[in-house]
Every structure is written in structure tokens, then in C-alpha cells.
Design an enzyme around this catalytic site. Structure first.
Site, PDB file in Angstrom:
ATOM      1  N   LYS A  46       0.839  -1.210   0.000  1.00 55.42           N
ATOM      2  CA  LYS A  46       0.000   0.000   0.000  1.00 55.42           C
ATOM      3  C   LYS A  46       0.871   1.256   0.000  1.00 55.42           C
ATOM      4  O   LYS A  46       0.601   2.201  -0.746  1.00 55.42           O
ATOM      5  CB  LYS A  46      -0.935  -0.010   1.223  1.00 55.42           C
ATOM      6  CG  LYS A  46      -2.052  -1.037   1.081  1.00 55.42           C
ATOM      7  CD  LYS A  46      -2.807  -1.285   2.376  1.00 55.42           C
ATOM      8  CE  LYS A  46      -3.832  -2.412   2.157  1.00 55.42           C
ATOM      9  NZ  LYS A  46      -4.453  -2.893   3.389  1.00 55.42           N
ATOM     10  N   GLN A  90      -4.998  -1.454   9.654  1.00 57.55           N
ATOM     11  CA  GLN A  90      -4.804  -2.762   9.007  1.00 57.55           C
ATOM     12  C   GLN A  90      -5.366  -3.869   9.906  1.00 57.55           C
ATOM     13  O   GLN A  90      -5.017  -3.960  11.085  1.00 57.55           O
ATOM     14  CB  GLN A  90      -3.302  -2.979   8.742  1.00 57.55           C
ATOM     15  CG  GLN A  90      -2.975  -4.259   8.005  1.00 57.55           C
ATOM     16  CD  GLN A  90      -3.474  -4.257   6.554  1.00 57.55           C
ATOM     17  OE1 GLN A  90      -3.464  -3.234   5.882  1.00 57.55           O
ATOM     18  NE2 GLN A  90      -3.911  -5.408   6.082  1.00 57.55           N
ATOM     19  N   ASP A 116     -10.881   3.279   4.351  1.00 59.93           N
ATOM     20  CA  ASP A 116     -11.292   1.896   4.112  1.00 59.93           C
ATOM     21  C   ASP A 116     -12.817   1.730   4.194  1.00 59.93           C
ATOM     22  O   ASP A 116     -13.339   0.644   3.968  1.00 59.93           O
ATOM     23  CB  ASP A 116     -10.624   1.011   5.171  1.00 59.93           C
ATOM     24  CG  ASP A 116     -10.257  -0.357   4.628  1.00 59.93           C
ATOM     25  OD1 ASP A 116     -10.371  -0.558   3.407  1.00 59.93           O
ATOM     26  OD2 ASP A 116      -9.863  -1.217   5.432  1.00 59.93           O
TER      27      ASP A 116
END
Ligand SMILES: NC(=O)c1ccc[n+]([C@@H]2O[C@H](COP(=O)([O-])OP(=O)(O)OC[C@H]3O[C@@H](n4cnc5c(N)ncnc54)[C@H](OP(=O)(O)O)[C@@H]3O)[C@@H](O)[C@H]2O)c1
Length: 296
Positions: A46, A90, A116
Site C-alpha cells: 500500500k 490494518q 477503508d
């Protein structure tokens, strides 16, 4: 069987993001807790992708022993940092922390920086059917958003078709169901307690498999001509990456399938970059129209 590679679409979308980012300084921070080896690789990918499009990507790495208070403080500090426009926590969290806080931890991220789309506010907006552009931005979770974009790129018809999704996680299965509904598909969500999974899957014109079980889906689950989206990522016994679908078994049955690697994975990262850029420009336009300049 056609292979629905993400390469061309991903390259095109990233190049457009690079153009949009010219003359803007936009920051994405990924918070990783603990030492899960797969997460380490995902986060590195990422951050590398950020550099490719001109986003300022940085990782905040906290030890596995991090308490929920410390994690909360780290996320709240990022909410208040004007150089950070997108935040991603994450997952999975280390077992202890996951047991204590679970997905509640995502709610410590400001919805206006939730790259996200996992905060309950953004998930609520998504499930209300709010648009993912405009002032009431409902951030689309990256993996389902990437799946929809990839299928549209390959002109896979979605209106009125039968979509079966295997998996009901908050990250993939549930938001994917919502996004397919928006495309006017008829959606079935199967899970570990579903009876006769093969029969349910054989209804699908589009079968999305996000069970996290290597090789779960084979020939007996696939209708002739179906389009298969393989979300799972596993390291096979031969050391190679593979998905939830036994792809060699369905080559003469399915009309198309996303590869692993090179399908849903890169699209997920591209959507993360896109969400961050969208959040940045949404915040900019909010600032120019509101005296407070803050949007939850
Ligand atoms: N390519 C990417 O960028 C990307 C992104 C995200 C995830 N992934 C991968 O996608 C997979 C799924 O991720 P996730 O986070 O959604 O996983 P998850 O949270 O573990 O959810 C798995 C879902 O699959 C269902 N399931 C498990 N075994 C099943 C079975 N035998 N039959 C039917 N349903 C079954 C579970 O049902 P219950 O709810 O009943 O337990 C659950 O709903 C993983 O391999 C993950 O690594 C890839």
C-alpha cells in the site's frame, strides 16, 4: 475462460489519480498493530502504491502488546493531523486487542478520513444507499469497490443477474452485497452455516468468493458461463499464491475469472488510493463552503 486481470484498469485509474494529485499534498497513514507477516507485506504494498501516484503514504507500526487506549490515542492524533487525509487500520488486529475492541476500533477513525470505509457511520451511509460522491460521501470499502469497478471495466452485465457472494464479513461480503444491489443485481449471501453451498453457488451468474478457505470452490459450485471473482489470498503448498477457487477445475466451465494474484488484490489497493483522494477533495470543498470546515 477469460482472465479478468486488474493490470490495465488499475494502471489507468492510478494514472488519473496522479493527475488529480498534481499540486496537492495528500497523506494516507496505515496503522499496523503487531507482527502478522501477511499484514506486513500488504502494508508495504500500500505504501509503495502511494508513492506511485504521488500520495504521501506512511506507516505507523505499533507493537502487538498495544493497549486499546494507546491505539485509540494514535488514531485520534491522526484524525487531528492536518497532513493526514486518509487513515486505514490494518486488520486483523492481534488476538487480544481484537477480542477487546474488535471492529469498534475502526470507529476511532474520523469518518471523514476513513479510507477503508469501515467506520459504522460510513457503513451506515453505504447501507442506506447514499452515493459515494457528493457531499454525503459514503466511502466504499476498498475490496468490494474494486470488484465492482473491475466487473464494469470488463462489461460484465450486473442488472437483473443472480449474484452469489460466499462470505459475510464487514470488510468484503456485506458491503459487496450492498454494492451489487445498487447495480440492480439479485443478491444471495452464503456463509459457513449455509446448507448445500454448491447448489446455492450454481445459481450464480456472478459468483464472488470471499470465504478465506483455500480451494473451497470447485467445479461442483459453478454454473456454465458464470463469472467468478476470487477474493481469497493464500500461500499454497507449492509456495505460490492462490485463492478460494480451484481455478484449474473451472477453466472450461466459467466464462471468466479474476486471477490470484493480479485481480482483486491490486484493485483493492487502487480503491484505497482513490478513496483517500476523494476524501481529500471532499474535505477541501467542505472547507470552502462551511465556516467550521469540519465534517464528521
Ligand atoms: N484480495 C484482497 O485485497 C483481499 C481483501 C480482503 C480480504 N481478502 C481475502 O478474502 C478472504 C476473506 O476475507 P474476509 O476478511 O472477508 O474473511 P472473514 O472475515 O474470515 O470472513 C469469511 C467469511 O466466509 C464465510 N465462510 C468461511 N468458511 C466458509 C465455508 N466453508 N462455506 C461458506 N462460507 C464460509 C464465513 O462465514 P461465517 O460468517 O458463518 O463465519 C465468513 O462470513 C481471505 O482469504 C482474505 O485474505 C483479500
Amino acid at each position: 475462460m477469460k482472465i479478468l486481470s486488474a493490470s490495465d484498469l488499475s494502471r489507468d485509474l492510478r494514472s488519473r489519480l496522479k493527475t488529480r494529485l498534481k499540486d496537492h499534498r495528500v497523506g494516507l497513514t496505515v496503522v499496523r498493530v503487531g507482527d502478522d507477516p501477511a499484514s506486513q507485506v500488504y502494508v508495504a504494498n500500500k505504501i509503495r502504491a502511494c508513492a506511485e501516484v504521488g500520495l504521501h503514504g506512511q506507516e505507523v507500526h505499533l507493537p502487538a502488546t498495544t493497549s486499546s487506549d494507546v491505539l485509540k490515542t494514535a488514531l485520534v492524533n491522526l484524525n487531528e493531523n492536518p497532513n493526514v487525509h486518509g487513515i486505514l487500520l490494518q486488520l486483523p488486529l492481534p488476538a487480544g486487542l481484537a477480542k477487546n475492541v474488535g471492529l469498534d476500533a475502526t470507529d476511532w477513525i474520523s469518518p471523514a478520513k476513513d479510507a477503508d470505509g469501515l467506520t459504522s457511520i460510513n457503513q451506515g451511509r453505504l447501507h442506506q444507499g447514499r452515493p459515494h460522491d457528493g457531499p454525503a460521501l459514503a466511502v466504499r470499502p476498498c475490496t468490494p469497490a474494486g470488484i465492482i469497478e473491475l466487473l464494469k471495466f470488463y462489461e460484465v452485465p450486473l442488472r437483473g443477474v443472480e449474484v452469489v457472494i460466499v462470505g459475510r464479513s464487514s470488510i468484503v461480503g456485506r458491503p459487496a452485497a450492498e454494492l451489487f444491489l445498487r447495480e440492480d443485481a439479485t443478491v444471495t449471501v452464503a456463509h459457513s452455516q449455509s446448507k448445500d453451498l454448491a447448489q446455492i453457488c450454481r445459481r450464480a451468474d456472478v459468483l464472488v468468493v470471499a470465504a478465506g478457505k483455500m480451494g473451497l470452490i470447485g467445479r461442483e459450485h459453478v454454473k456454465k458461463g458464470a463469472v467468478i471473482v476470487d477474493v481469497g489470498i493464500h500461500r499454497g503448498p507449492d509456495g505460490k499464491l492462490c485463492g478460494d477457487v480451484r481455478q484449474s477445475e473451472i477453466a472450461d466451465l466459467a466464462s471468466a475469472c479474476t486471477p490470484v494474484p493480479g485481480g482483486v488484490g491490486p484493485m483493492t489497493i487502487t480503491m484505497l488510493l482513490q478513496n483517500t483522494v476523494d476524501l481529500y477533495f471532499a474535505a477541501q470543498s467542505q472547507r470552502s463552503t462551511s465556516p467550521q470546515g469540519n465534517r464528521i
